[in-house]
Design a protein around this motif. Sequence first.
Motif, PDB file in Angstrom:
ATOM      1  N   ASN A  24     -20.662   2.736  15.547  1.00 46.51           N
ATOM      2  CA  ASN A  24     -19.773   2.132  14.755  1.00 46.51           C
ATOM      3  C   ASN A  24     -19.313   0.965  14.672  1.00 46.51           C
ATOM      4  OD1 ASN A  24     -18.890   5.096  13.440  1.00 46.51           O
ATOM      5  ND2 ASN A  24     -19.053   5.309  15.574  1.00 46.51           N
ATOM      6  N   ALA A  25     -18.955   0.241  13.848  1.00 49.76           N
ATOM      7  CA  ALA A  25     -18.423  -1.201  13.802  1.00 49.76           C
ATOM      8  C   ALA A  25     -16.965  -1.274  14.366  1.00 49.76           C
ATOM      9  CB  ALA A  25     -18.628  -1.845  12.644  1.00 49.76           C
ATOM     10  N   LEU A  26     -16.585  -2.229  14.981  1.00 51.56           N
ATOM     11  CA  LEU A  26     -15.315  -2.358  15.650  1.00 51.56           C
ATOM     12  C   LEU A  26     -14.419  -2.556  14.294  1.00 51.56           C
ATOM     13  CD1 LEU A  26     -13.047  -2.681  17.554  1.00 51.56           C
ATOM     14  CD2 LEU A  26     -13.754  -5.347  17.477  1.00 51.56           C
ATOM     15  N   LEU A  27     -14.720  -3.258  13.161  1.00 53.48           N
ATOM     16  CA  LEU A  27     -14.068  -3.480  12.077  1.00 53.48           C
ATOM     17  C   LEU A  27     -13.698  -2.163  11.356  1.00 53.48           C
ATOM     18  CD1 LEU A  27     -12.705  -5.336   9.886  1.00 53.48           C
ATOM     19  CD2 LEU A  27     -15.097  -5.709   8.878  1.00 53.48           C
ATOM     20  N   GLY A  28     -14.721  -1.186  11.175  1.00 53.21           N
ATOM     21  CA  GLY A  28     -14.306  -0.120  10.549  1.00 53.21           C
ATOM     22  C   GLY A  28     -13.484   0.723  11.512  1.00 53.21           C
ATOM     23  N   ILE A  29     -13.512   0.679  12.552  1.00 55.23           N
ATOM     24  CA  ILE A  29     -12.362   1.560  13.598  1.00 55.23           C
ATOM     25  C   ILE A  29     -11.057   0.911  13.349  1.00 55.23           C
ATOM     26  CG2 ILE A  29     -11.797   2.146  15.880  1.00 55.23           C
ATOM     27  CD1 ILE A  29     -14.566   2.003  16.813  1.00 55.23           C
ATOM     28  N   ILE A  30     -10.803  -0.356  13.188  1.00 55.50           N
ATOM     29  CA  ILE A  30      -9.694  -1.008  12.957  1.00 55.50           C
ATOM     30  C   ILE A  30      -9.064  -0.792  11.640  1.00 55.50           C
ATOM     31  CG2 ILE A  30      -8.485  -3.326  12.623  1.00 55.50           C
ATOM     32  CD1 ILE A  30     -10.351  -4.363  14.706  1.00 55.50           C
ATOM     33  N   LEU A  31     -10.006  -0.771  10.461  1.00 54.46           N
ATOM     34  CA  LEU A  31      -9.667  -0.357   9.131  1.00 54.46           C
ATOM     35  C   LEU A  31      -9.208   1.096   9.015  1.00 54.46           C
ATOM     36  CD1 LEU A  31     -12.390  -2.109   7.021  1.00 54.46           C
ATOM     37  CD2 LEU A  31      -9.932  -2.601   7.202  1.00 54.46           C
ATOM     38  N   THR A  32      -9.968   2.198   9.721  1.00 52.39           N
ATOM     39  CA  THR A  32      -9.527   3.519   9.978  1.00 52.39           C
ATOM     40  C   THR A  32      -8.385   3.532  10.317  1.00 52.39           C
ATOM     41  OG1 THR A  32     -11.714   4.042   9.775  1.00 52.39           O
ATOM     42  CG2 THR A  32     -10.461   5.694  10.146  1.00 52.39           C
ATOM     43  N   LEU A  33      -8.096   3.099  11.382  1.00 50.32           N
ATOM     44  CA  LEU A  33      -6.688   3.159  12.521  1.00 50.32           C
ATOM     45  C   LEU A  33      -5.613   2.608  11.203  1.00 50.32           C
ATOM     46  CD1 LEU A  33      -7.563   2.051  15.654  1.00 50.32           C
ATOM     47  CD2 LEU A  33      -7.028   4.233  15.163  1.00 50.32           C
ATOM     48  N   ALA A  34      -5.802   1.513  10.729  1.00 52.20           N
ATOM     49  CA  ALA A  34      -4.850   0.970   9.865  1.00 52.20           C
ATOM     50  C   ALA A  34      -4.242   1.867   8.724  1.00 52.20           C
ATOM     51  CB  ALA A  34      -5.054  -0.340   9.362  1.00 52.20           C
ATOM     52  N   SER A  35      -5.334   2.616   8.218  1.00 50.87           N
ATOM     53  CA  SER A  35      -5.336   3.435   6.936  1.00 50.87           C
ATOM     54  C   SER A  35      -4.566   4.666   7.432  1.00 50.87           C
ATOM     55  CB  SER A  35      -6.796   3.881   6.507  1.00 50.87           C
ATOM     56  OG  SER A  35      -6.560   4.788   5.556  1.00 50.87           O
ATOM     57  N   THR A  36      -4.915   5.039   8.711  1.00 50.24           N
ATOM     58  CA  THR A  36      -4.334   6.105   9.079  1.00 50.24           C
ATOM     59  C   THR A  36      -3.067   6.026   9.477  1.00 50.24           C
ATOM     60  OG1 THR A  36      -6.254   7.121  10.318  1.00 50.24           O
ATOM     61  CG2 THR A  36      -4.251   7.944  11.119  1.00 50.24           C
ATOM     62  N   ILE A  37      -2.385   5.013   9.966  1.00 47.92           N
ATOM     63  CA  ILE A  37      -1.014   4.861  10.271  1.00 47.92           C
ATOM     64  C   ILE A  37      -0.379   4.561   8.994  1.00 47.92           C
ATOM     65  CG2 ILE A  37       0.709   3.117  11.155  1.00 47.92           C
ATOM     66  CD1 ILE A  37      -1.456   2.640  13.333  1.00 47.92           C
ATOM     67  N   MET A  38      -0.885   3.742   7.838  1.00 40.89           N
ATOM     68  CA  MET A  38       0.107   3.645   6.460  1.00 40.89           C
ATOM     69  C   MET A  38      -0.210   5.151   6.007  1.00 40.89           C
ATOM     70  SD  MET A  38      -1.392  -0.115   5.023  1.00 40.89           S
ATOM     71  CE  MET A  38      -3.170   0.299   5.241  1.00 40.89           C
ATOM     72  N   GLN A  39      -0.961   6.005   5.984  1.00 37.03           N
ATOM     73  CA  GLN A  39      -0.955   7.121   5.140  1.00 37.03           C
ATOM     74  C   GLN A  39       0.187   8.075   5.926  1.00 37.03           C
ATOM     75  OE1 GLN A  39      -4.438   9.324   4.859  1.00 37.03           O
ATOM     76  NE2 GLN A  39      -3.648  10.678   3.310  1.00 37.03           N
ATOM     77  N   SER A  40       0.135   7.873   7.266  1.00 31.59           N
ATOM     78  CA  SER A  40       1.173   8.602   7.850  1.00 31.59           C
ATOM     79  C   SER A  40       2.624   8.357   7.464  1.00 31.59           C
ATOM     80  CB  SER A  40       1.010   8.616   9.209  1.00 31.59           C
ATOM     81  OG  SER A  40      -0.125   9.176   9.851  1.00 31.59           O
ATOM     82  N   ILE A  41       2.917   7.073   7.325  1.00 24.83           N
ATOM     83  CA  ILE A  41       4.242   6.352   6.951  1.00 24.83           C
ATOM     84  C   ILE A  41       4.352   6.807   5.344  1.00 24.83           C
ATOM     85  CG2 ILE A  41       5.439   4.299   6.640  1.00 24.83           C
ATOM     86  CD1 ILE A  41       3.936   3.289   8.995  1.00 24.83           C
ATOM     87  N   GLN A  42       3.481   6.783   4.675  1.00 27.22           N
ATOM     88  CA  GLN A  42       3.523   6.938   3.331  1.00 27.22           C
ATOM     89  C   GLN A  42       3.898   8.483   2.925  1.00 27.22           C
ATOM     90  OE1 GLN A  42       0.137   8.239   1.271  1.00 27.22           O
ATOM     91  NE2 GLN A  42       1.504   9.050  -0.167  1.00 27.22           N
ATOM     92  N   MET A  43       3.139   9.092   3.725  1.00 26.67           N
ATOM     93  CA  MET A  43       3.623  10.943   3.370  1.00 26.67           C
ATOM     94  C   MET A  43       5.029  10.976   3.831  1.00 26.67           C
ATOM     95  SD  MET A  43      -0.042  12.293   4.620  1.00 26.67           S
ATOM     96  CE  MET A  43       0.548  14.295   4.314  1.00 26.67           C
ATOM     97  N   SER A  44       5.475  10.626   5.038  1.00 26.52           N
ATOM     98  CA  SER A  44       6.593  10.931   5.651  1.00 26.52           C
ATOM     99  C   SER A  44       8.030  10.269   4.721  1.00 26.52           C
ATOM    100  CB  SER A  44       6.796  10.150   6.946  1.00 26.52           C
ATOM    101  OG  SER A  44       8.125  10.772   7.471  1.00 26.52           O
ATOM    102  N   VAL A  45       7.736   9.114   4.232  1.00 21.91           N
ATOM    103  CA  VAL A  45       8.333   8.431   3.209  1.00 21.91           C
ATOM    104  C   VAL A  45       8.624   8.889   2.036  1.00 21.91           C
ATOM    105  CG1 VAL A  45       9.078   6.188   2.051  1.00 21.91           C
ATOM    106  CG2 VAL A  45       8.324   6.134   4.427  1.00 21.91           C
ATOM    107  N   SER A  46       7.296   9.596   1.678  1.00 20.65           N
ATOM    108  CA  SER A  46       7.410  10.571   0.127  1.00 20.65           C
ATOM    109  C   SER A  46       8.217  11.634   0.275  1.00 20.65           C
ATOM    110  CB  SER A  46       6.001  10.841  -0.217  1.00 20.65           C
ATOM    111  OG  SER A  46       5.129   9.501  -0.232  1.00 20.65           O
ATOM    112  N   GLY A  47       8.123  12.260   1.653  1.00 14.80           N
ATOM    113  CA  GLY A  47       8.960  13.395   1.795  1.00 14.80           C
ATOM    114  C   GLY A  47      10.614  13.250   1.440  1.00 14.80           C
ATOM    115  N   SER A  48      10.883  12.058   2.197  1.00 15.01           N
ATOM    116  CA  SER A  48      12.179  11.627   2.050  1.00 15.01           C
ATOM    117  C   SER A  48      12.617  11.213   0.530  1.00 15.01           C
ATOM    118  CB  SER A  48      12.370  10.431   3.056  1.00 15.01           C
ATOM    119  OG  SER A  48      13.687   9.925   2.907  1.00 15.01           O
TER     120      SER A  48
END
Length: 291
Positions: free
Chosen positions: A112-136
Amino acid sequence: MTSAHMIFGSCALSPLMLLRESYSSRHALVLQNDWKGLTIVAAFNGFQIACNNASLTVMELSMNQVIRASIPVLVALIAICVEAKVPTKGEVVCLFVISIGVMLAVWEESRNALLGIILTLASTIMQSIQMSVSGSVMSGRSGKLDSFQMTFYTGPVAFVSLLPFAMVTEFNVFAECLVTRPIASMGFLLASCCIAVVYNVVLFQSVRTLSSVGTAILGNVKIVCLLFLSSLLLNELKAWSANQFLGCLLTFVSAGAYSYLKATAVKPPPPVQPVAEREPLVQSPSNRQAN
């Protein structure tokens, strides 16, 4: 392509949102009260999908799913601040076990490339925030918004946010495909747009029905179910390791335990209205005669 998915959802739902009175009469109220939350949801939703798709071009799917398996835990942590929902100790344990179970089920040795891990981490954090804010937002000051409204309102903002990146990185490739294979390119784009609309509507509806944390858990269970059923149908379960079977078992048992804890949790009683507010300030003529 993600930017096209976002704006297509708003265009597809515009007849419903503009012609139906229950929706059209609330546009001004919703935009006035919830525009900040809708903007955050739209921007994070668009960017998290784009980052996740980009990560799959430079890394294996198994590692991508291992990282994203932590979404239920992240959503629960963010929901404490955004939605003021504090999980119990039992629920926290279930969330961690669910994430570990999915990681065990999907893990495979890969490069696995480091860039892919960074992009996935960023996507994971943003989706978590998006889902919680959506519920609010969906239970915000404008009343309960449904999945159609969320998809309609967030589409244009996500499109505008992603358009500059799409023009820089994908315009030449898209133009070349339109020239060389116009029918196949437009057919693929249209089909993927329709699937994206259904996905967004189902996602927001799940957040409204199950809560943000419940939706994250459902996403993890879905991954394990797809992995198990595909291996079963293709007769590949013989190649599974003990860790994969253990991961499936942990995921299903923990998801069931979390559902049981939520269903049997003691709900706080509704606030008691003060006696002074229950009694009328001005007595009626019949009450005065009785006195």
